[in-house]
Design a protein around this motif. Structure first.
Motif, PDB file in Angstrom:
ATOM      1  N   THR A  67     -13.029  12.651 -27.553  1.00  0.00           N
ATOM      2  CA  THR A  67     -12.683  11.311 -27.638  1.00  0.00           C
ATOM      3  C   THR A  67     -11.832  11.144 -29.052  1.00  0.00           C
ATOM      4  O   THR A  67     -12.766  11.505 -29.863  1.00  0.00           O
ATOM      5  CB  THR A  67     -13.680  10.331 -27.355  1.00  0.00           C
ATOM      6  N   HIS A  73      -5.658   5.375 -25.984  1.00  0.00           N
ATOM      7  CA  HIS A  73      -5.272   6.234 -24.633  1.00  0.00           C
ATOM      8  C   HIS A  73      -6.925   6.592 -24.379  1.00  0.00           C
ATOM      9  O   HIS A  73      -7.381   6.580 -23.249  1.00  0.00           O
ATOM     10  CB  HIS A  73      -4.733   7.438 -24.947  1.00  0.00           C
ATOM     11  N   ASP A  74      -7.670   7.305 -25.416  1.00  0.00           N
ATOM     12  CA  ASP A  74      -9.066   7.610 -25.129  1.00  0.00           C
ATOM     13  C   ASP A  74     -10.055   6.604 -24.781  1.00  0.00           C
ATOM     14  O   ASP A  74     -11.201   6.523 -24.151  1.00  0.00           O
ATOM     15  CB  ASP A  74      -9.561   8.433 -26.198  1.00  0.00           C
ATOM     16  N   PHE A 100      -9.166   3.822 -23.270  1.00  0.00           N
ATOM     17  CA  PHE A 100      -9.287   3.416 -21.770  1.00  0.00           C
ATOM     18  C   PHE A 100      -9.834   4.361 -20.884  1.00  0.00           C
ATOM     19  O   PHE A 100     -10.546   4.448 -19.831  1.00  0.00           O
ATOM     20  CB  PHE A 100      -7.930   3.043 -21.489  1.00  0.00           C
ATOM     21  N   ASN A 101      -9.655   5.835 -21.428  1.00  0.00           N
ATOM     22  CA  ASN A 101     -10.210   6.766 -20.681  1.00  0.00           C
ATOM     23  C   ASN A 101     -11.863   6.677 -20.631  1.00  0.00           C
ATOM     24  O   ASN A 101     -12.248   6.905 -19.544  1.00  0.00           O
ATOM     25  CB  ASN A 101     -10.049   8.487 -21.310  1.00  0.00           C
ATOM     26  N   VAL A 151     -12.736   3.999 -18.201  1.00  0.00           N
ATOM     27  CA  VAL A 151     -12.766   4.593 -16.787  1.00  0.00           C
ATOM     28  C   VAL A 151     -13.862   4.996 -16.419  1.00  0.00           C
ATOM     29  O   VAL A 151     -14.401   5.085 -15.226  1.00  0.00           O
ATOM     30  CB  VAL A 151     -11.460   4.985 -16.432  1.00  0.00           C
ATOM     31  N   LYS A 202     -14.637   9.944 -11.814  1.00  0.00           N
ATOM     32  CA  LYS A 202     -14.195  10.884 -12.940  1.00  0.00           C
ATOM     33  C   LYS A 202     -14.828  12.185 -12.712  1.00  0.00           C
ATOM     34  O   LYS A 202     -14.238  12.963 -13.099  1.00  0.00           O
ATOM     35  CB  LYS A 202     -14.473  10.106 -14.001  1.00  0.00           C
ATOM     36  N   GLU A 260      -4.255   9.821 -14.894  1.00  0.00           N
ATOM     37  CA  GLU A 260      -3.592   9.382 -15.694  1.00  0.00           C
ATOM     38  C   GLU A 260      -2.960   7.797 -15.382  1.00  0.00           C
ATOM     39  O   GLU A 260      -2.793   7.028 -16.111  1.00  0.00           O
ATOM     40  CB  GLU A 260      -2.453  10.324 -16.383  1.00  0.00           C
ATOM     41  N   HIS A 278      -6.151   5.716 -16.897  1.00  0.00           N
ATOM     42  CA  HIS A 278      -6.219   5.340 -18.284  1.00  0.00           C
ATOM     43  C   HIS A 278      -4.639   5.314 -18.998  1.00  0.00           C
ATOM     44  O   HIS A 278      -4.642   4.510 -19.965  1.00  0.00           O
ATOM     45  CB  HIS A 278      -7.065   6.252 -19.005  1.00  0.00           C
ATOM     46  N   LEU A 323      -3.244   1.977 -18.079  1.00  0.00           N
ATOM     47  CA  LEU A 323      -3.909   0.910 -18.623  1.00  0.00           C
ATOM     48  C   LEU A 323      -3.377   0.944 -20.181  1.00  0.00           C
ATOM     49  O   LEU A 323      -3.183  -0.264 -20.689  1.00  0.00           O
ATOM     50  CB  LEU A 323      -5.236   0.950 -18.871  1.00  0.00           C
ATOM     51  N   GLU A 324      -3.351   2.020 -20.696  1.00  0.00           N
ATOM     52  CA  GLU A 324      -2.673   1.842 -21.947  1.00  0.00           C
ATOM     53  C   GLU A 324      -1.396   1.376 -22.090  1.00  0.00           C
ATOM     54  O   GLU A 324      -1.012   0.751 -23.099  1.00  0.00           O
ATOM     55  CB  GLU A 324      -3.031   3.470 -22.529  1.00  0.00           C
TER      56      GLU A 324
END
Length: 251
Positions: free
Chosen positions: A69, A74-75, A77-78, A81, A89, A121, A162, A165-166
Motif C-alpha cells: 500500500t 488510489h491505495d 480507496f483500494n 474496498v 477482493k 479498478e 477503487h 472511486l479515486e
C-alpha cells in the motif's frame, strides 16, 4: 485524503469506514497503518516497499495475505474496498493467483485476468428492475434515464472499483463504470460481498459480462442530469455499436 467529500451519493456504502480511515490518516498515520487500525483481518496492509522486486503484486497478496500500500488516494480507496468487500477482493486475488500459476506473468494478461482487473479498478454492481437492465444493455439512454427515470427509485448502484472511486473525487461527466448485475433482493453490503465472491467464476467472467454506465447519469447523483439535455451528449452517452456491413455476393 482531505479532498474527499463523503457527502457524495456514490460514497454512501463506504462512508462510515471511509471517514474513520481518513481520521486515522489525519493523525499522521500512513495509509497502511490507518487501514490496519480498522481492518477486519482478511488481510494486513503493508508498505509498498515490502513487495519484492520481480514478484507479481497479486501473487504476493495470495502468498502472504498482505496488501502492498502506498500513501495515495488510489491505495486509500483500494484498502477501503478491501474492508467493505473482503470476500470478493479475496476471490479476485485467488483467481488472479491461479491464472498466474497456470500461465505465468506475461506482457499481456489473459482474458480472465484482464476482466478481473477491469472490475477491480472500475467495476460496480447494479441492483435494478429488469426494464432498467434491458435499456442499459441496449444503451437506450433516453429510455434508461428519462422514460424509466421513476424506476431508479427501486435501483441501487454500488461502486466497487477503487480507481473509479479515486477518479470521482474530481467528478467529470465522461466517467464510466463497468457494471455487473446483482440481485435486487440483497440488502446489506456484507451479503452483497458474499454473493459477489460466489458469482465470480472463470466463466463467464473471462468474457467481461459488464455493461458500460456513465455514473453521473444516475438520477440523484449529479445536479446537471435533471435536465434531459444532459443525456444528449453522444460523446458520453454513446449509441450501441452497429455491426460492420457485410458484402452480399451475387448468385
Amino acid at each position: 485524503m482531505e479532498k474527499v467529500d463523503w457527502g457524495k451519493p456514490w460514497l454512501s456504502p463506504v462512508r462510515e469506514r471511509g471517514i474513520c480511515l481518513q481520521r486515522e490518516v489525519s493523525k499522521g498515520k500512513s495509509v497502511n497503518e490507518a487501514l490496519n487500525v480498522i481492518s477486519l483481518e482478511a488481510v494486513r496492509f503493508v508498505p509498498q516497499s515490502e513487495l519484492p522486486v520481480g514478484t507479481a503484486y497479486e501473487q504476493f497478496i495470495w502468498d502472504t495475505r498482505c496488501v502492498p500500500t502506498r500513501d495515495n488516494l488510489h491505495d486509500f480507496f483500494n484498502g477501503l474496498v478491501w474492508l467493505e468487500f473482503p470476500q470478493a477482493k479475496r476471490r479476485i486475488n485467488e483467481l488472479q493467483a491461479q491464472a498466474i500459476a497456470q500461465d505465468g506473468v506475461g506482457a499481456v494478461r489473459g482474458p480472465l485476468r484482464d476482466a478481473l482487473a477491469v472490475f477491480d479498478e472500475n467495476g460496480a454492481l447494479l441492483q435494478a428492475p429488469a426494464a432498467l437492465w434491458q435499456a442499459l444493455r441496449a444503451r437506450d439512454w433516453q429510455r434508461l434515464f428519462i422514460e424509466l427515470r421513476p424506476l431508479w427509485a427501486e435501483a441501487r448502484l454500488v461502486l466497487f472499483g477503487h480507481a473509479l472511486l479515486e477518479k470521482l473525487v474530481s467528478p467529470r461527466k465522461p466517467m464510466v463504470a463497468h457494471v455487473y448485475q446483482a440481485p435486487q433482493a440483497i440488502k446489506s453490503i456484507a451479503a452483497l460481498d458474499d454473493w459477489l465472491a460466489q458469482a465470480m467464476q472463470p466463466q463467464p467472467w473471462d468474457t467481461k459480462p459488464f455493461a458500460p454506465l456513465p455514473v453521473l447519469g444516475v438520477p440523484g447523483w449529479w445536479p446537471g442530469n435533471e435536465a434531459p439535455e444532459f443525456y444528449a451528449d453522444a460523446q458520453v452517452f454513446r449509441p450501441p455499436r452497429t455491426p460492420p456491413c457485410t458484402a452480399v455476393q451475387a448468385a
